[in-house]
Structures are given as C-alpha cells and as structure tokens.
Design an enzyme around this catalytic site. Structure first.
Site, PDB file in Angstrom:
ATOM      1  N   THR A 119      -0.373   0.931   6.911  1.00  0.00           N
ATOM      2  CA  THR A 119      -0.241  -0.164   5.948  1.00  0.00           C
ATOM      3  C   THR A 119      -0.095  -1.468   6.711  1.00  0.00           C
ATOM      4  OG1 THR A 119       1.128  -1.156   4.235  1.00  0.00           O
ATOM      5  CG2 THR A 119       2.266   0.299   5.773  1.00  0.00           C
ATOM      6  N   GLY A 120      -0.681  -2.515   6.181  1.00  0.00           N
ATOM      7  CA  GLY A 120      -0.580  -3.795   6.872  1.00  0.00           C
ATOM      8  C   GLY A 120      -1.877  -4.564   6.736  1.00  0.00           C
ATOM      9  N   THR A 132       0.845  -1.197   0.000  1.00  0.00           N
ATOM     10  CA  THR A 132       0.000   0.000   0.000  1.00  0.00           C
ATOM     11  C   THR A 132       0.882   1.250   0.000  1.00  0.00           C
ATOM     12  OG1 THR A 132      -1.823  -1.041   1.145  1.00  0.00           O
ATOM     13  CG2 THR A 132      -1.533   1.291   1.582  1.00  0.00           C
ATOM     14  N   GLY A 163      -5.215  -5.123   7.031  1.00  0.00           N
ATOM     15  CA  GLY A 163      -6.259  -4.141   7.255  1.00  0.00           C
ATOM     16  C   GLY A 163      -7.285  -4.492   8.316  1.00  0.00           C
ATOM     17  N   ARG A 222     -14.445  -7.026  -0.358  1.00  0.00           N
ATOM     18  CA  ARG A 222     -13.700  -6.758   0.881  1.00  0.00           C
ATOM     19  C   ARG A 222     -13.122  -5.333   0.846  1.00  0.00           C
ATOM     20  NH1 ARG A 222      -8.118  -5.295   2.235  1.00  0.00           N
ATOM     21  NH2 ARG A 222      -7.654  -6.127   4.294  1.00  0.00           N
ATOM     22  N   VAL A 223     -13.297  -4.611   1.917  1.00  0.00           N
ATOM     23  CA  VAL A 223     -12.723  -3.271   2.027  1.00  0.00           C
ATOM     24  C   VAL A 223     -11.725  -3.294   3.180  1.00  0.00           C
ATOM     25  CG1 VAL A 223     -13.221  -0.847   2.535  1.00  0.00           C
ATOM     26  CG2 VAL A 223     -14.781  -2.158   1.090  1.00  0.00           C
ATOM     27  N   GLY A 224     -10.555  -2.726   2.960  1.00  0.00           N
ATOM     28  CA  GLY A 224      -9.526  -2.697   4.001  1.00  0.00           C
ATOM     29  C   GLY A 224      -9.617  -1.448   4.865  1.00  0.00           C
ATOM     30  N   ASP A 225      -8.543  -1.185   5.571  1.00  0.00           N
ATOM     31  CA  ASP A 225      -8.520  -0.050   6.496  1.00  0.00           C
ATOM     32  C   ASP A 225      -8.245   1.285   5.812  1.00  0.00           C
ATOM     33  OD1 ASP A 225      -5.932  -1.243   5.981  1.00  0.00           O
ATOM     34  OD2 ASP A 225      -5.102   0.183   7.418  1.00  0.00           O
TER      35      ASP A 225
END
Ligand code: ASP
Length: 338
Positions: A257-258, A206, A260, A234-237
């Site tokens: 980053t990581g 990211t 999520g 799917r939605v991340g952070d």
C-alpha cells in the site's frame, strides 16, 4: 544451510495432506499520514472494529481448513464492503469524479494470479480478480471488459453510485482545490504534481491480506480505489503482479500500500521475494530493504509480508499503517500508528 531449510519447508508447503498448525493471517487497511492527534476515539474504534471484522472472517475460513486464497478473499470482501477503507464501497474518486478500482489475488502454491483494473461496477473487485484467475486463461482484465467478464461469471454488479461516500467526495474537492492553488503558485517540478496527485500526504487506505493456511500454502490479495484525484485510466500497483501483490510458496506472500507509481517502478513485491530467494534474507530484512528503496526513490507506503513458516513483516515509512494479524491460537493484534 539456508537453502536446505527452504527446500525442506517447501516440500511441506506443497503437500496439502500435511497439516501444519502455524496458520496466520495478516492484513492492512492502508498506510499514510495517520496520526493519533488527528484521530477521534470514535474513528479509532471504528477502524479497529473494521480490521477485527475482516480478521475474524478470514480466520474463520482458515481455521475451518479452507485455503489461504479463500481466507484472503473473505477478508478483503469485508474490507471492501466497509466504507472506511479505500476499496469497494468508500473507494476514493478520480479527477473526473468516478470510482475506478483495482484488485489482485495470487496463489502461492501454483503461482496462478488474477487481477482487474479500472472497474466501476463490480461490488467486490477481489472476487472478480479471483474469477479472472480461476475462470479465464488470462491474468489481468481492465475496465469494461473486466466488468463484462464479472457479469458473465455471475458476480454481483452494482450501479457506480454504490461506491460513493460523502467523505471521499469531499477528499476529492479538497484535492482539486489544492491542485488549482498549487498550479497558480508553483510551476516548479514536483513529482506529485507531475502525476496530478497532490494529496499524497493523505492516508491511502488500500486494503490487503496475506495468509498461510493449514496445508502450508500462501496467498496474497490487494484491493483499492487507487489515489484520490488520479487521472483517467491510471492504474496503480495493486493489480500488477510483482509490484503491489505477489505470493510464492517458496518464499513469501506480499500485499503493498502506498504511492503506487513508486511500487511499480521498484517492482516491490517481487523484489522482496527475490531478496529472500536469491540472497537468503529473512522476511523482515527483505521487507525493510524494499521499503527503504521506495523511500530513497521518493515514494512512501508500506506492506505486509508473510513467509512460508508464518513469520510476518509489516514495514512502512509513513506515519502509520492500519494493520492487524491473527495467529492460529486466535490471538488478534491490531495496530495503527508507528
Ligand atoms: N497503492 C495504491 C495505488 O497507488 C494506493 C494505496 O495504497 O492506497 O493505487
């Protein structure tokens, strides 16, 4: 004593006419298992050049007196256009073989924010996030609606194939193979397996930027293709304000980053800001505290954080994190490994 220092500084931060010379830009290009032994000199040079190009673009904006928002957007666009990073062109693939991107931007002066999630046709998702912030009454738009909005806002729309790179495609094939082997061998509980994301050990990639401009205003932005082999929708952070992205002139600007899911559950970015605001922690102390918390809950990753005085923290609990910084004197620092 702490609060009076904060109050004094935030007065300065809110006066655009006042110039302060401690402008700073900090970026990341993702955290993960980035080991020197797995890196060729060519690859290392390419990543370093990519980070440098991005820092130069943002520095140029900020030095010319543009806002931290402009600097963050300009920086992230360069990283999105670079296929090495997992954002824009070069985004990772979903389980279904698509590129679905998330991005967010936040203005620390006004607390306005914009984000897009699950988009597949917008060339620069960070610019779409900014358009949501500035040209709509909303904060977050997803999928087809976000794409429609971006088109109407005059942003560059591309065919979904624009984002495809062979390396990321192979990354998905590898993840799918490991997935099927794992499901045959191991039916026990695994948090990664439960999420359908087996290659958590790979670099995430990211991109993100945080900036403090000459007017003393903070901004943060993050852009990502998410995680390889993620499930549909799917939605991340990254596009969730307060989880992967946050900026507040009274405290700090953050981009994460990581993995999520852990950053969402731990509401990492806002937690960091709250530790500074309510407990008086420094940006370094608060950064370490939230990354430790992510680690304790089973997640991994890193973040960049920049406070209103220009102090930066870049904590991570992975093997490495692509990261860089440029200060007002034009000095660029780039690091990759622990
Ligand atoms: N945090 C991103 C996500 O979970 C992945 C990354 O940082 O590379 O979508």
């Amino acid at each position: 004593m702490c609060s009076s220092i904060r109050a004094g500084a935030s007065t300065i931060a809110n006066e655009d006419s006042l110039h302060q010379e401690k402008y700073v830009l900090v970026i990341h290009g993702g955290a993960g298992t980035i080991l020197k032994k797995n890196m060729t000199p060519q690859k290392e040079a390419a990543y370093t050049a990519g980070l440098r190009d991005a820092l130069n673009a943002g520095y140029k904006a900020i030095q010319a007196g543009k806002s931290s928002l402009d600097a963050v957007e300009a920086t992230i666009r360069v990283l999105e256009d670079n296929p090495l990073f997992n954002a824009g062109k070069g985004a990772v693939f979903t389980h279904d073989g698509r590129n679905e991107m998330d991005a967010a931007i936040m203005n620390g002066k006004t607390l306005e924010a914009g984000s897009v999630a699950g988009v597949s046709t917008i060339r620069n998702p960070i610019t779409a996030a900014r358009a949501v912030m500035e040209k709509s009454e909303h904060v977050m738009m997803t999928g087809r609606g976000a794409e429609q909005f971006a088109k109407e806002a005059g942003l560059e729309i591309v065919d979904p194939s624009y984002f495809r790179t062979q390396e990321r495609w192979e990354g998905l094939q590898k993840a799918l193979r490991e997935d099927s082997i794992k499901s045959k061998l191991d039916h026990s509980y695994s948090p990664a397996g439960k999420l359908g994301i087996e290659n958590i050990d790979n670099k995430f990639g990211t991109v993100g930027a945080v900036a403090l401009d000459k007017a003393g205003n903070l901004a943060a932005g993050t852009s990502t293709g998410g995680m390889t082999n993620k499930k549909y929708g799917r939605v991340g952070d990254a596009p969730i304000i307060g989880a992967g992205t946050y900026a507040n002139n009274n405290t700090v600007a953050i981009s994460c980053t990581g993995w999520g899911e852990f950053f969402i559950r731990n509401v990492v970015a806002h937690d960091l800001s709250a530790l500074m605001e309510y407990k008086g922690l420094t940006v370094q102390e608060a950064g370490k505290a939230v990354i430790d918390k992510v680690g304790k809950s089973g997640g991994n990753g890193g973040l960049i954080a920049l406070d209103k005085e220009g102090n930066a923290a870049l904590p991570f609990n992975t093997e490495g994190m692509y990261r860089g910084m440029v200060t007002a004197d034009g000095k660029i620092t780039i690091e990759i490994y622990k």
